[in-house]
Design a protein around this motif. Structure first.
Motif, short mmCIF file in Angstrom:
data_model
loop_
_atom_site.label_atom_id
_atom_site.label_comp_id
_atom_site.label_asym_id
_atom_site.label_seq_id
_atom_site.Cartn_x
_atom_site.Cartn_y
_atom_site.Cartn_z
N ALA A 39 0.63 -1.25 0.26
CA ALA A 39 -0.06 0.06 -0.03
C ALA A 39 0.73 1.19 0.01
N THR A 40 0.46 2.05 -0.43
CA THR A 40 0.97 3.56 -0.55
C THR A 40 0.90 4.32 0.51
N CYS A 41 -0.33 4.51 1.21
CA CYS A 41 -0.70 5.13 2.46
C CYS A 41 -1.80 4.44 3.22
N TYR A 42 -1.85 4.45 4.52
CA TYR A 42 -2.96 4.00 5.46
C TYR A 42 -3.42 4.98 6.09
N LEU A 43 -4.81 5.37 5.94
CA LEU A 43 -5.58 6.15 6.72
C LEU A 43 -6.68 5.73 7.50
N THR A 44 -6.97 6.31 8.68
CA THR A 44 -7.80 5.66 9.57
C THR A 44 -9.37 6.47 9.25
N LYS A 45 -10.54 5.82 9.69
CA LYS A 45 -11.79 6.27 9.61
C LYS A 45 -11.89 6.80 10.78
N PRO A 46 -12.65 7.87 10.88
CA PRO A 46 -13.39 8.43 9.93
C PRO A 46 -12.46 9.39 8.94
N LEU A 47 -12.61 9.41 7.68
CA LEU A 47 -11.72 10.03 6.96
C LEU A 47 -11.74 11.41 6.81
N SER A 48 -10.96 12.13 6.89
CA SER A 48 -11.12 13.75 6.63
C SER A 48 -10.45 14.15 5.42
N MET A 49 -10.88 15.31 5.01
CA MET A 49 -10.61 15.77 3.83
C MET A 49 -8.88 16.41 4.02
N GLU A 50 -8.40 16.76 4.91
CA GLU A 50 -7.05 17.34 5.30
C GLU A 50 -6.38 15.97 5.42
N GLY A 51 -6.83 14.85 5.77
CA GLY A 51 -5.97 13.78 5.95
C GLY A 51 -5.78 13.14 4.60
N LEU A 52 -6.79 13.03 3.84
CA LEU A 52 -6.66 12.58 2.42
C LEU A 52 -5.84 13.44 1.72
N GLU A 53 -5.95 14.81 1.72
CA GLU A 53 -4.96 16.02 0.90
C GLU A 53 -3.62 15.51 1.43
N THR A 54 -3.41 15.31 2.86
CA THR A 54 -1.93 15.02 3.10
C THR A 54 -1.30 13.76 2.33
N ALA A 55 -2.30 12.82 2.42
CA ALA A 55 -1.87 11.57 1.78
C ALA A 55 -1.64 11.74 0.18
N LEU A 56 -2.37 12.46 -0.38
CA LEU A 56 -2.42 12.75 -1.84
C LEU A 56 -1.19 13.50 -2.09
N ASN A 57 -0.89 14.55 -1.39
CA ASN A 57 0.39 15.41 -1.69
C ASN A 57 1.75 14.47 -1.39
N SER A 58 1.52 13.56 -0.58
CA SER A 58 2.96 12.79 -0.31
C SER A 58 3.02 11.60 -1.29
N ILE A 59 2.13 11.48 -2.19
CA ILE A 59 2.47 10.49 -3.31
C ILE A 59 2.67 11.11 -4.55
N SER A 60 3.61 10.45 -5.35
CA SER A 60 4.16 11.11 -6.48
C SER A 60 3.38 10.13 -7.55
N PHE A 61 2.68 10.53 -8.35
CA PHE A 61 1.77 10.27 -9.21
C PHE A 61 2.51 10.12 -10.71
#
Length: 131
Positions: A109-131
């Motif tokens: 897996a690239t990242c692991y987030l716990t629920k409840p999911l927040s927009m901020e948490g998802l943004e941080t995860a997406l910013n850490s990923i190089s697409f």
């Protein structure tokens, strides 16, 4: 970005879809791991692979760990080079060490987030990923 959202809970799928709406060119959804593997297979067959998969762990039919393992095996069989696979964010209420380690070390897996999911948490995860 071509996104697959995999969660057995409709409310969670809707929340993730709303978070990804402005970032994705296309969003597909699956309700369990088996459907996710089928969706990834179809996307690869159509030469339109997923860029990002948001995957729950606890689901009926096939859980997220098994689905991710199957997806990684499928990508390997199709000759997708390391680093070019779909980026996968595991999204789960499970935050114990066993599940987190299994997601990263067995499922790659690239990242692991716990629920409840927040927009901020998802943004941080997406910013850490190089697409």
């Amino acid at each position: 970005m071509h996104v697959l959202i995999v969660d057995d809970d409709l409310a969670n799928r809707v929340v993730m879809q709303s978070y990804m709406r402005d970032k994705a060119s296309r969003i597909n959804m699956a309700t369990n791991g088996e459907e996710a593997v089928q969706a990834v297979t179809m996307a690869l067959d159509n030469q339109e692979p997923y860029t990002l998969i948001l995957m729950d762990i606890m689901m009926p039919v096939m859980d997220g760990h098994q689905a991710l393992k199957s997806i990684r095996e499928l990508e390997q069989q199709r000759g997708i080079p390391p680093g070019s696979e779909a980026k996968v964010i595991m999204v789960s209420c499970l935050e114990d060490q066993k599940n987190v380690c299994q997601a990263f070390f067995q499922g790659m897996a690239t990242c692991y987030l716990t629920k409840p999911l927040s927009m901020e948490g998802l943004e941080t995860a997406l910013n850490s990923i190089s697409f």
